[in-house]
Design a protein around this motif. Structure first.
Motif, PDB file in Angstrom:
ATOM      1  N   CYS A  49       0.815  -1.213   0.000  1.00 41.96           N
ATOM      2  CA  CYS A  49       0.000   0.000   0.000  1.00 41.96           C
ATOM      3  C   CYS A  49       0.853   1.268   0.000  1.00 41.96           C
ATOM      4  O   CYS A  49       0.309   2.374  -0.002  1.00 41.96           O
ATOM      5  CB  CYS A  49      -0.940   0.010   1.212  1.00 41.96           C
ATOM      6  N   LYS A  50       2.159   1.104  -0.001  1.00 41.94           N
ATOM      7  CA  LYS A  50       3.043   2.264  -0.022  1.00 41.94           C
ATOM      8  C   LYS A  50       3.308   2.741  -1.443  1.00 41.94           C
ATOM      9  O   LYS A  50       3.287   3.937  -1.724  1.00 41.94           O
ATOM     10  CB  LYS A  50       4.354   1.943   0.698  1.00 41.94           C
ATOM     11  N   SER A  51       3.558   1.804  -2.351  1.00 41.57           N
ATOM     12  CA  SER A  51       3.872   2.203  -3.727  1.00 41.57           C
ATOM     13  C   SER A  51       2.792   1.829  -4.734  1.00 41.57           C
ATOM     14  O   SER A  51       2.818   2.306  -5.868  1.00 41.57           O
ATOM     15  CB  SER A  51       5.204   1.572  -4.167  1.00 41.57           C
ATOM     16  N   GLN A  52       1.838   0.985  -4.327  1.00 41.35           N
ATOM     17  CA  GLN A  52       0.780   0.534  -5.236  1.00 41.35           C
ATOM     18  C   GLN A  52      -0.553   1.176  -4.854  1.00 41.35           C
ATOM     19  O   GLN A  52      -1.177   0.779  -3.874  1.00 41.35           O
ATOM     20  CB  GLN A  52       0.664  -0.991  -5.202  1.00 41.35           C
ATOM     21  N   GLU A  53      -0.956   2.166  -5.614  1.00 39.53           N
ATOM     22  CA  GLU A  53      -2.242   2.809  -5.365  1.00 39.53           C
ATOM     23  C   GLU A  53      -3.374   1.901  -5.860  1.00 39.53           C
ATOM     24  O   GLU A  53      -3.127   0.946  -6.620  1.00 39.53           O
ATOM     25  CB  GLU A  53      -2.295   4.158  -6.076  1.00 39.53           C
ATOM     26  N   PRO A  54      -4.611   2.171  -5.453  1.00 38.67           N
ATOM     27  CA  PRO A  54      -5.733   1.330  -5.897  1.00 38.67           C
ATOM     28  C   PRO A  54      -5.795   1.125  -7.402  1.00 38.67           C
ATOM     29  O   PRO A  54      -6.067   0.021  -7.873  1.00 38.67           O
ATOM     30  CB  PRO A  54      -6.954   2.085  -5.371  1.00 38.67           C
ATOM     31  N   ARG A  55      -5.517   2.173  -8.179  1.00 39.31           N
ATOM     32  CA  ARG A  55      -5.575   2.004  -9.635  1.00 39.31           C
ATOM     33  C   ARG A  55      -4.487   1.062 -10.148  1.00 39.31           C
ATOM     34  O   ARG A  55      -4.614   0.467 -11.209  1.00 39.31           O
ATOM     35  CB  ARG A  55      -5.471   3.363 -10.331  1.00 39.31           C
ATOM     36  N   ASP A  56      -3.401   0.924  -9.366  1.00 39.97           N
ATOM     37  CA  ASP A  56      -2.303   0.057  -9.785  1.00 39.97           C
ATOM     38  C   ASP A  56      -2.616  -1.424  -9.578  1.00 39.97           C
ATOM     39  O   ASP A  56      -1.953  -2.287 -10.171  1.00 39.97           O
ATOM     40  CB  ASP A  56      -1.027   0.405  -9.019  1.00 39.97           C
ATOM     41  N   VAL A  57      -3.581  -1.704  -8.714  1.00 44.73           N
ATOM     42  CA  VAL A  57      -3.938  -3.105  -8.449  1.00 44.73           C
ATOM     43  C   VAL A  57      -5.347  -3.433  -8.929  1.00 44.73           C
ATOM     44  O   VAL A  57      -5.878  -4.501  -8.629  1.00 44.73           O
ATOM     45  CB  VAL A  57      -3.811  -3.432  -6.937  1.00 44.73           C
ATOM     46  N   ALA A  58      -5.946  -2.526  -9.694  1.00 43.92           N
ATOM     47  CA  ALA A  58      -7.313  -2.753 -10.183  1.00 43.92           C
ATOM     48  C   ALA A  58      -7.405  -4.016 -11.026  1.00 43.92           C
ATOM     49  O   ALA A  58      -8.431  -4.714 -11.015  1.00 43.92           O
ATOM     50  CB  ALA A  58      -7.789  -1.542 -10.986  1.00 43.92           C
ATOM     51  N   ASP A  59      -6.346  -4.342 -11.753  1.00 46.08           N
ATOM     52  CA  ASP A  59      -6.376  -5.524 -12.614  1.00 46.08           C
ATOM     53  C   ASP A  59      -6.444  -6.822 -11.822  1.00 46.08           C
ATOM     54  O   ASP A  59      -6.825  -7.870 -12.360  1.00 46.08           O
ATOM     55  CB  ASP A  59      -5.135  -5.547 -13.519  1.00 46.08           C
ATOM     56  N   LEU A  60      -6.090  -6.786 -10.533  1.00 48.25           N
ATOM     57  CA  LEU A  60      -6.127  -7.990  -9.708  1.00 48.25           C
ATOM     58  C   LEU A  60      -7.540  -8.324  -9.242  1.00 48.25           C
ATOM     59  O   LEU A  60      -7.797  -9.458  -8.814  1.00 48.25           O
ATOM     60  CB  LEU A  60      -5.224  -7.823  -8.476  1.00 48.25           C
ATOM     61  N   MET A  61      -8.438  -7.351  -9.328  1.00 51.30           N
ATOM     62  CA  MET A  61      -9.792  -7.549  -8.792  1.00 51.30           C
ATOM     63  C   MET A  61     -10.748  -8.044  -9.872  1.00 51.30           C
ATOM     64  O   MET A  61     -11.812  -7.477 -10.106  1.00 51.30           O
ATOM     65  CB  MET A  61     -10.288  -6.261  -8.139  1.00 51.30           C
TER      66      MET A  61
END
Length: 254
Positions: free
Chosen positions: A189-201
């Protein structure tokens, strides 16, 4: 949605699967229900030995997310799930999406196929587990709620997404599954914002889970034995409610 799940793996298997240095012993649980404590995994403050990745540690939280700004949880709905498509914009979840993403280990989850009332058919419970066995990691969110007297309660919710073709036969939603190779990115959660992990959801692949019809014993929280997962015979399989996959498969987070 996801309203019941199970974690029957040994502490050692959970530690190995989730990359934990250690975890305290806990018994197998066959019927985990809302408001009960659930095991979650978070990124720690220290780095793993010989790695630049943070250590992962396990802790127990109450299943039922309570935002920090809630004054009295008794006046707030019990949030056991968060919709992946909208969590980033919801006041209840947006801070946790940015700062407190977690993994929730499970052996599988339960879901109910509920036919239309006019059909006269009863609901049917299903035990849904990884087809190849092992432990599955659900995407989750965590928040610590503080009362006026200073006491704190750690709370959590499971993120859900639209069901894949296999699960859509039973229910239109399913938990978000995070693959082992994506654990570090999801927890960062320090370098990965929500938009950066959207593809995982996104929904798990159609062949990831298998669904086993089980008795209605799982409906009662008091029933906690391994017999909850004994298969039962059903006359017919439910017809899929998923018509056609949407043209745009991207998450509508923004």
């Amino acid at each position: 949605m996801c309203g019941r799940f199970a974690l029957t793996a040994t502490p050692e298997d959970v530690a190995e699967s989730l990359g934990l240095l250690e975890t305290e012993g806990f018994p197998p649980r066959f019927n985990i229900a809302p408001t009960q404590p659930i095991l979650v995994v978070i990124a720690g403050d220290r780095q793993q030995p010989g790695s630049n990745l943070p250590e992962r540690r396990a802790l127990l939280v109450r299943w039922g997310f309570t935002p920090s700004w809630v004054k009295d949880p008794r006046d707030f709905p019990l949030l056991i799930n968060a919709r992946a498509e909208t969590a980033i914009g919801k006041a209840s979840f947006k801070a946790a999406m940015r700062h407190r993403r977690i993994l929730i280990p499970a052996s599988g989850f339960y879901e109910w196929h509920r036919p239309p009332k006019e059909s006269g058919e009863p609901s049917q419970a299903y035990w849904i587990r990884p087809k190849n066995g092992g432990i599955v990691a659900f995407a989750g969110l965590m928040e610590t709620w503080s009362s006026a007297d200073g006491s704190e309660v750690d709370t959590g919710a499971i993120l859900t997404t639209r069901a894949n073709t296999r699960i859509a036969d039973i229910h239109e939603r399913m938990p978000v599954v995070i693959k082992p190779e994506d654990f570090a990115r999801w927890l960062d959660c320090k370098s990965q914002e929500p938009r950066d992990v959207a593809d995982l959801m996104a929904p798990a692949s159609d062949d990831y889970f298998e669904a086993i019809a089980v008795s209605d014993k799982v409906n009662k929280v008091a029933n906690t034995g391994a017999d909850l997962q004994i298969p039962v015979s059903v006359a017919t399989r439910p017809a899929s409610k998923l018509k056609e996959p949407p043209a745009d498969r991207q998450l509508s987070l923004f």
